[in-house]
Design a protein around this motif. Structure first.
Motif, PDB file in Angstrom:
ATOM      1  N   SER A  24       0.835  -1.197   0.000  1.00 44.31           N
ATOM      2  CA  SER A  24       0.000   0.000   0.000  1.00 44.31           C
ATOM      3  C   SER A  24       0.874   1.253   0.000  1.00 44.31           C
ATOM      4  O   SER A  24       1.817   1.363   0.784  1.00 44.31           O
ATOM      5  N   ASN A  25       0.551   2.186  -0.898  1.00 50.96           N
ATOM      6  CA  ASN A  25       1.297   3.437  -1.006  1.00 50.96           C
ATOM      7  C   ASN A  25       2.800   3.185  -1.105  1.00 50.96           C
ATOM      8  O   ASN A  25       3.597   3.650  -0.278  1.00 50.96           O
ATOM      9  N   HIS A  27       6.710   3.458  -2.035  1.00 49.59           N
ATOM     10  CA  HIS A  27       7.594   4.590  -2.312  1.00 49.59           C
ATOM     11  C   HIS A  27       9.042   4.121  -2.159  1.00 49.59           C
ATOM     12  O   HIS A  27       9.345   3.227  -1.374  1.00 49.59           O
ATOM     13  N   SER A 149       6.280   1.337   2.441  1.00 49.11           N
ATOM     14  CA  SER A 149       4.836   1.310   2.242  1.00 49.11           C
ATOM     15  C   SER A 149       4.110   1.748   3.508  1.00 49.11           C
ATOM     16  O   SER A 149       4.725   2.027   4.553  1.00 49.11           O
ATOM     17  N   ASP A 150       2.765   1.767   3.391  1.00 46.48           N
ATOM     18  CA  ASP A 150       1.906   1.977   4.554  1.00 46.48           C
ATOM     19  C   ASP A 150       1.296   0.657   5.024  1.00 46.48           C
ATOM     20  O   ASP A 150       0.462   0.661   5.941  1.00 46.48           O
ATOM     21  N   THR A 151       1.687  -0.455   4.416  1.00 48.83           N
ATOM     22  CA  THR A 151       1.110  -1.746   4.759  1.00 48.83           C
ATOM     23  C   THR A 151       1.495  -2.136   6.185  1.00 48.83           C
ATOM     24  O   THR A 151       2.680  -2.241   6.503  1.00 48.83           O
ATOM     25  N   PRO A 152       0.527  -2.370   7.059  1.00 44.97           N
ATOM     26  CA  PRO A 152       0.867  -2.748   8.436  1.00 44.97           C
ATOM     27  C   PRO A 152       1.349  -4.193   8.512  1.00 44.97           C
ATOM     28  O   PRO A 152       0.800  -5.079   7.857  1.00 44.97           O
ATOM     29  N   THR A 160       5.752  -1.269   9.539  1.00 42.32           N
ATOM     30  CA  THR A 160       5.331  -1.140   8.152  1.00 42.32           C
ATOM     31  C   THR A 160       6.104  -2.114   7.274  1.00 42.32           C
ATOM     32  O   THR A 160       7.285  -2.375   7.506  1.00 42.32           O
ATOM     33  N   GLU A 440      12.003   5.954   9.785  1.00 46.03           N
ATOM     34  CA  GLU A 440      10.703   5.859  10.462  1.00 46.03           C
ATOM     35  C   GLU A 440      10.107   7.232  10.717  1.00 46.03           C
ATOM     36  O   GLU A 440       8.876   7.387  10.755  1.00 46.03           O
TER      37      GLU A 440
END
Length: 484
Positions: A24-25, A27, A149-152, A160, A440
């Motif tokens: 997700s998202n 970068h 990413s924003d993936t938890p 992340t 972070e």
């Protein structure tokens, strides 16, 4: 990026096809221009970001996870495989092909109830160490990039997810051969098929017959020994030398809780999961042989035991000779012409006495070697002398060292040569940790600076002098976990 699919096409049954789960998202967190050149890339692009983060198909990719087994901390696990790594295929570059793998791309059939993800901190560490080892001239896999990413992702707490894009000349491990020997469907024809593929792809000068197999195994023994000799000389502890983490090509591979030595400690343990020190720094040469013995056992259906033993018997010499060459260069000792075993042993003792002195006096491994770049070896008293508490013991060693060294004709040139073999900058764990904390917080500058410095570890780089210092108390001898 042009991909071919030799492993995927020629070895069905040696992998499972599986597709990555997109981040997700996504970068870019890090990018290696050096590694990119290996596969004909020039710069990170939005299209590449989507493909390597698992959010779009990469043209020509097959997407698969390999199956293998391995000895982990001495115990055999019959079925492992790529639990969080998905291979796209082999990318063609100007000097050959490199496997492209997404490490952290999501679950595979071999994830063993895991999520198949990598967290940002482990992805950044793998990227940094891959590139650091390369620029220290140590055989290693490479890292093209890190994608955040924003993936938890849940480990001890919520973190992340990230992907390290790994480049490897091959992902074939000792554990591949163990799997197809020891699994319930293990057959000599599978072993032969894998061995023939390995030889055709990576040892084309060898024949796919018994003579070629014997020559191949001997080369694996020598390549593994040479890799470990480099580790010992530079002060690198891998931390998890399981047979499934051993590259068949002798490249440093599968980085987890690694460390470069700070204060020299022969029995230094960098892995929190290794309290007994199986993979301690000083144990690495012996573990290398133990792993090769496990590989030899897997090969007995196709190579006679006597030939395997004969190759294994060359391991010690194959490790000691490059180690001696590296350490003589670090000390500035002239190479002997046709040295006798006694002369080699004398040099090993001289080297060993110095490392013992370093340990007893709690000296920094990298900084101490770097000091030889300012040493006047003709002086009666060494500029190193004040670093030692036991001055009498050092003076005794230094006299023996001067006797072995002999007359140095050009001291300035000799000092320059020491700085070309003894790095000033290494990837200290505390530096990696500081860079990770900054990432972070959304600050990539410390990571980019550290990567830049590690590209030229032998240069003075006076503007980055602080990165060559000994760690603060909190950062001394950090022990890492396998959590990723």
């Amino acid at each position: 990026m042009k991909l071919k699919q030799d492993f995927f096409t020629e070895l069905p049954g040696f992998y499972s096809q599986v597709y990555p789960q997109g981040l997700s998202n996504p970068h870019w967190l890090a990018w290696s221009d050096d590694a990119a050149q290996l596969i004909g890339l020039t710069k990170p692009t939005d299209e590449l970001l989507l493909g390597l983060s698992g959010n779009a198909a990469v043209e020509g990719a097959s997407y698969y996870a390999q199956v293998y087994s391995g000895h982990q901390f001495g115990g055999y696990t019959p079925r492992l495989g790529d639990g969080r790594s998905i291979i796209l295929g082999e990318a063609l570059g100007p000097n050959g092909a490199w496997d492209v793998a997404l490490k952290g791309g999501g679950p595979t059939p071999y994830s063993r109830h895991g999520d198949g993800r990598a967290v940002m901190r482990s992805a950044v560490r793998e990227f940094l160490v891959s590139e650091a080892l390369h620029h220290l001239h140590i055989p290693t896999t490479r890292a093209l990039a890190v994608i955040g990413s924003d993936t938890p992702v849940w480990r001890e707490s919520e973190e992340t997810g990230a992907i390290t894009v790994r480049l490897a000349r091959s992902h074939i491990r000792f554990g591949h051969f163990e799997y197809f020997c020891h699994s319930e469907r293990g057959q000599a024809d599978k072993l032969t098929q894998l061995l023939n593929f390995t030889i055709c792809q990576h040892y084309p000068h060898l024949s796919c017959d018994l003579a070629g197999y014997k020559a191949w195994f001997l080369q694996v023994v020598k390549d593994t020994a040479q890799m470990i000799a480099h580790w010992q000389a530079v002060g690198f502890a891998h931390g998890v030398m399981n047979t499934d983490n051993m590259s068949i090509l002798g490249d440093s591979f599968d980085f987890g809780p690694f460390a470069f030595l700070d204060t020299f400690q022969e029995d230094f343990i960098c892995n929190h999961s290794d309290p007994e020190g199986r993979y301690a720094f000083g144990q690495q040469p012996g573990i290398g042989l133990w792993n090769l013995q496990r590989l030899a056992q897997a090969l007995t259906p196709i190579i006679p035991s006597d030939d395997l033993i004969a190759a294994l018997n060359q391991y010690q010499g194959a490790l000691v000779q490059p180690y001696l060459k590296l350490m003589r260069a670090k000390l500035g000792l002239p190479e002997r012409v046709s040295p006798t075993p006694d002369q080699d042993q004398q040099d090993l003792e001289l080297i060993g006495q110095f490392t013992v002195l370093m340990e007893k006096n709690q000296l920094d491994y990298t900084q101490t070697w770097r000091r030889f770049g300012k040493l006047d070896p003709s002086a009666k008293h060494s500029s190193l002398r004040d670093d030692f508490i036991d001055i009498a013991a050092f003076d005794s060693w230094y006299q023996a060292y001067q006797s072995r060294l002999g007359q140095v004709a050009d001291i300035e040139r000799w000092q320059t040569e020491r700085n070309q073999i003894n790095p000033k900058y290494i990837l200290r764990n505390y530096l990696a940790q500081e860079a990770i904390v900054a990432v972070e917080e959304g600050n990539l500058a410390p990571l980019e600076r550290l990567q830049l410095v590690l590209r030229n570890p032998f240069d003075e780089q006076v503007e980055h002098e602080d990165l060559a210092k000994r760690p603060p108390d909190w950062g001394q001898g950090l022990i890492m976990s396998c959590s990723s």
